[in-house]
Every structure is written in structure tokens, then in C-alpha cells.
Scaffold this active site. Sequence first.
Site, mmCIF file in Angstrom:
data_model
loop_
_atom_site.group_PDB
_atom_site.id
_atom_site.type_symbol
_atom_site.label_atom_id
_atom_site.label_comp_id
_atom_site.label_asym_id
_atom_site.label_seq_id
_atom_site.Cartn_x
_atom_site.Cartn_y
_atom_site.Cartn_z
ATOM 1 N N HIS A 63 0.794 -1.227 0.022
ATOM 2 C CA HIS A 63 -0.179 0.029 -0.081
ATOM 3 C C HIS A 63 1.066 1.224 0.010
ATOM 4 C CE1 HIS A 63 0.436 0.251 4.268
ATOM 5 N NE2 HIS A 63 0.353 1.335 4.304
ATOM 6 N N ASP A 64 2.201 1.160 0.400
ATOM 7 C CA ASP A 64 2.850 2.578 0.604
ATOM 8 C C ASP A 64 3.954 2.464 -0.460
ATOM 9 O OD1 ASP A 64 1.672 4.015 2.428
ATOM 10 O OD2 ASP A 64 2.451 3.008 4.288
ATOM 11 N N GLU A 67 3.590 5.435 -3.176
ATOM 12 C CA GLU A 67 3.631 6.671 -2.613
ATOM 13 C C GLU A 67 4.869 7.018 -2.131
ATOM 14 O OE1 GLU A 67 0.140 7.414 -0.077
ATOM 15 O OE2 GLU A 67 1.364 8.521 1.277
ATOM 16 N N ASP A 68 5.911 5.918 -1.483
ATOM 17 C CA ASP A 68 7.063 6.226 -1.019
ATOM 18 C C ASP A 68 8.276 5.771 -1.636
ATOM 19 O OD1 ASP A 68 5.671 7.579 0.970
ATOM 20 O OD2 ASP A 68 5.514 5.747 2.230
ATOM 21 N N ASP A 124 -4.257 0.411 8.096
ATOM 22 C CA ASP A 124 -3.040 1.418 7.777
ATOM 23 C C ASP A 124 -3.168 2.415 9.147
ATOM 24 O OD1 ASP A 124 -1.081 2.881 6.777
ATOM 25 O OD2 ASP A 124 -2.501 4.242 5.591
HETATM 26 ZN ZN ZN Z 1 0.853 3.069 5.462
#
Ligand code: ZN
Length: 219
Positions: A63-64, A67-68, A124
Site C-alpha cells: 500500500h505504501d 507513494e514512498d 493502515d
Molecule cells: Zn501506510
Amino acid sequence: MSSNSIVTADLLECVRFAVAAHGRQMRKNGDGPYIMHPIEVAIILLREGGVTSPEILKAAILHDVVEDTTTTLGQIEVVFGKHVASIVAEVTDDRTLTASERKRAQVEHIPHLSTEAKLVKFGDKISNLRSMARGVPGEWSLLQAQGYALWCREAMMPVVGLNAGLESALGVVLSGTFPFQVGTRSMLPPDASVDPKAYLERYYVHLEEQRKKKQAEKK
Ligand code: ZN
């Protein structure tokens, strides 16, 4: 090979992918390597939420990643398929927005997410709050920490009724405390019960001020 062992191999492949993507990233509050967080989200969904869908568990582990890290949704689609990639896309924040804008956007978007994405968001928040119960980043003020906890509660409010196990886990962590300076503080700000929306506004303004301060320091 039984279908169970195929699912397990798939999930392990997913963990391997996320470990490679997050590399040496660490959690901001000194709570260990970053990868512990997405793995924890999948465990929370499985154990406390009773979620067994392999797609949702894979999306939780990933999930990240978009984004990261430099990983793209296209890469996720190639390895894990369209469905997993679409859930990850739904839970990925727009990095062109500032921190406070992203927080506002999440509160607006969560009610419109798919059930799969809502479950990932739920896990999360629980994972992040449990991490906060162990420690907050050194530069965080009390307003930033308690504002964050309140924001998690408000963001997940529209999802109430979706999953009793996750709801109770969120309730438990939000009624707890976190270490702050020499003592402990309640997760939720005591003065926010009167007008949580007004408190959240103060929190957003604070995030914006912090961002400007950091920007000025860089110059
Ligand atoms: Zn997260």
C-alpha cells in the site's frame, strides 16, 4: 501444490517485492524498518479483521510502495495483476499535494473508496496509531500527535459498520496513550470532544506552518 500453498507463495513474493522497494527506509519515530508497517497492516487485516482475500492482503503489503518509493502502478500490475494494482492506486496519496492537503483529501475520499481499499486504509490507521503508542517522531508537537489521532478517527468515521474487528481495534488504540516528553498523553485531545472539526482545522494549519518552517530552514 494445494491452492493454499500457492496463495502463501504469492504473498511471500509480495513481501519480497515490498522489502526490495522500501529498501532501507526507516519509520520516522524510530520504530524500526519501514517494511514492518505494511507487513503489520496485512497481519491486522488477517487476524483482527478476518480478511482472507489474497488481493486485499497483497494490496496491504504494497500500500505504501507507490507513494514512498520509485515503484510504479504499472510494475505492480505486471507482477500482481490489475485488481491488486487498482486497490493500491486507490490508497495512494497524491504526492504533489502538501501534507495538510493530503490529510484533507483523505477525509473527503475515504467514503468513496471501494470496500477493499477501505479495509486497507483501516488497517493502515490502526498500524500507524499502534506505532504512535510506542513513540512519536521527536519533532512532533502535542498538537501534531493528538491531531493525527483525531484525524485518523474522523477519516475512518464513514467506514463504521464495515468490519467489527477492525472497528474495535481502532477504538482500543484511540482510547490509549502515547509517550510524550517525560510522561504519557491520551491519544485523543481532551479538548477536542466539543468541536472535533475545529480541532482538525487547527491541526491542518499547524501542519502547514511546520511545512513552511522546514522550507525556510532549507533555504
Ligand atoms: Zn501506510
